[in-house]
Enzyme design. Structure first.
Site, PDB file in Angstrom:
ATOM      1  N   HIS A 180      -0.298  -1.927   8.850  1.00 40.66           N
ATOM      2  CA  HIS A 180      -0.694  -0.515   8.895  1.00 40.66           C
ATOM      3  C   HIS A 180       0.112   0.333   9.876  1.00 40.66           C
ATOM      4  O   HIS A 180       0.406   1.480   9.561  1.00 40.66           O
ATOM      5  CB  HIS A 180      -2.185  -0.326   9.192  1.00 40.66           C
ATOM      6  CG  HIS A 180      -2.594   1.129   9.321  1.00 40.66           C
ATOM      7  ND1 HIS A 180      -2.573   1.998   8.253  1.00 40.66           N
ATOM      8  CD2 HIS A 180      -3.009   1.856  10.386  1.00 40.66           C
ATOM      9  CE1 HIS A 180      -2.963   3.200   8.665  1.00 40.66           C
ATOM     10  NE2 HIS A 180      -3.230   3.143   9.953  1.00 40.66           N
ATOM     11  N   GLU A 214       0.799  -1.238   0.000  1.00 40.78           N
ATOM     12  CA  GLU A 214       0.000   0.000   0.000  1.00 40.78           C
ATOM     13  C   GLU A 214       0.830   1.286   0.000  1.00 40.78           C
ATOM     14  O   GLU A 214       0.299   2.344  -0.301  1.00 40.78           O
ATOM     15  CB  GLU A 214      -0.985   0.019   1.184  1.00 40.78           C
ATOM     16  CG  GLU A 214      -0.330   0.282   2.513  1.00 40.78           C
ATOM     17  CD  GLU A 214      -1.196   1.083   3.467  1.00 40.78           C
ATOM     18  OE1 GLU A 214      -2.359   1.376   3.149  1.00 40.78           O
ATOM     19  OE2 GLU A 214      -0.684   1.442   4.542  1.00 40.78           O
ATOM     20  N   HIS A 247      -4.270   3.245   1.904  1.00 42.91           N
ATOM     21  CA  HIS A 247      -3.637   3.970   0.787  1.00 42.91           C
ATOM     22  C   HIS A 247      -3.895   3.319  -0.573  1.00 42.91           C
ATOM     23  O   HIS A 247      -3.228   3.666  -1.563  1.00 42.91           O
ATOM     24  CB  HIS A 247      -2.122   4.087   1.019  1.00 42.91           C
ATOM     25  CG  HIS A 247      -1.755   5.002   2.148  1.00 42.91           C
ATOM     26  ND1 HIS A 247      -1.900   6.370   2.080  1.00 42.91           N
ATOM     27  CD2 HIS A 247      -1.274   4.752   3.399  1.00 42.91           C
ATOM     28  CE1 HIS A 247      -1.517   6.915   3.222  1.00 42.91           C
ATOM     29  NE2 HIS A 247      -1.137   5.955   4.043  1.00 42.91           N
ATOM     30  N   HIS A 261       3.214   0.016  10.742  1.00 44.84           N
ATOM     31  CA  HIS A 261       4.601   0.087  10.278  1.00 44.84           C
ATOM     32  C   HIS A 261       5.610  -0.218  11.371  1.00 44.84           C
ATOM     33  O   HIS A 261       6.803   0.023  11.190  1.00 44.84           O
ATOM     34  CB  HIS A 261       4.922   1.445   9.633  1.00 44.84           C
ATOM     35  CG  HIS A 261       4.222   1.676   8.335  1.00 44.84           C
ATOM     36  ND1 HIS A 261       4.628   2.612   7.415  1.00 44.84           N
ATOM     37  CD2 HIS A 261       3.134   1.085   7.782  1.00 44.84           C
ATOM     38  CE1 HIS A 261       3.816   2.604   6.361  1.00 44.84           C
ATOM     39  NE2 HIS A 261       2.890   1.675   6.571  1.00 44.84           N
TER      40      HIS A 261
HETATM   41 FE   FE2 Z   1       1.123   1.371   5.426  1.00 44.83          FE
HETATM   42 FE   FE2 Z   2      -2.096   1.840   6.164  1.00 45.50          FE
END
Ligand code: FE2
Ligand code: FE2
Length: 274
Positions: free
Chosen positions: A178, A39, A68, A180
């Protein structure tokens, strides 16, 4: 079967690391199936068709997305002709692309992959629990699929843990993306589902979520944008999870987090040796 999942690929640093290393990892670990979250692959924002094809050529069987998904407008068009690219299943009805698919692994197994997005501290979408429930009921483990893998793209750890328990024993793995930043809670749940709250990103960890720190720091301090978010270009850590799945039950027997190269580098996952 041996499944490898890699978290959000961020920008050129993350992309180059994954494209360089994945063919070698497929060989050395004798991987049957590889899923990569893409993403943030295009400069941190979404994915282009050229980048998708680079990831597939490097050895990804499926590329998943998240909030994203459509940052690059071309994705709205090319996602329709790319069956190996999945966007969250609980996006509004009529969103281009698909949120799940059945794919053949190298060992011949049929793997159901589902990408879903959480709703806590994120956009309001359809209920991810009910969307995944319907999909897994229609294609049950060992009836419709030999293995079922869920990439749950969510902010709140509580929502991720709840989904893990909701699906425990019914799917091979529920792993989060998501944030990270990798969590240290990877394990096989009581019912046989591999679980990790967040696998982290494939990107430069000397950064803020993969982005050069200057602008994020400025925004927190002043609330006034001074520039764009630029992906950090230092060496990337390839982050993910390695999962062993029992061929007969379709449930996980073991899992281990993966962190190769860059700032978070560690020894290789113990379950597959070196
Ligand atoms: Fe991400
Ligand atoms: Fe994300």
């Amino acid at each position: 079967m041996r499944l490898l999942f890699l978290g959000d690929v961020v920008g050129r640093s993350g992309r180059n690391a994954v494209i360089a290393e994945l063919p070698r990892l497929r060989q050395r670990w004798q991987l049957d199936f590889v899923v990569v979250n893409g993403e943030n692959a295009a400069g941190g924002f979404g994915i282009t068709e050229a980048i998708l094809e680079e990831l597939l050529d490097a050895g990804a069987d499926v590329v998943t997305l998240g909030n994203h998904a459509f940052d690059q407008k071309e994705t709205l068009v090319f996602i329709e002709r790319q069956p190996r690219l999945l966007r969250p299943i609980n996006f509004p009805h009529g969103t281009p692309g698909r949120g799940s698919g059945l794919f053949k692994a190298r060992n011949g197994a049929e793997v159901l992959v589902i990408n879903a997005m959480g709703r806590v501290f994120m956009t309001e979408l359809d209920c991810p629990f009910r969307a995944i429930d319907a999909e897994t009921m229609a294609c049950r483990l060992k009836h419709g699929a030999d293995a079922i893998f869920i990439d749950f793209h969510a902010e709140a750890t509580s929502e991720k843990q709840a989904l893990g328990h909701f699906l425990d024993g019914r799917v091979s793995a529920v792993v989060g993306t998501h944030t990270h930043s990798p969590t240290a809670d990877e394990r096989v749940l009581a019912g046989g589902t591999a679980y990790m709250s967040d696998v982290g990103m494939c990107g430069d960890y000397n950064s803020v979520l993969g982005m050069e720190a200057d602008e994020p720091v400025n925004r927190f301090l002043t609330k006034i944008p001074r520039g764009r978010f630029e992906p950090a270009m230092g060496p990337a850590t390839i982050s993910g999870i390695a999962i062993d799945i029992d061929d007969r039950s379709g449930l996980a027997t073991a899992c281990a987090s993966v962190r190769l190269g860059g700032a978070l580098s560690r020894a290789e996952p113990a379950l597959w040796g070196t």
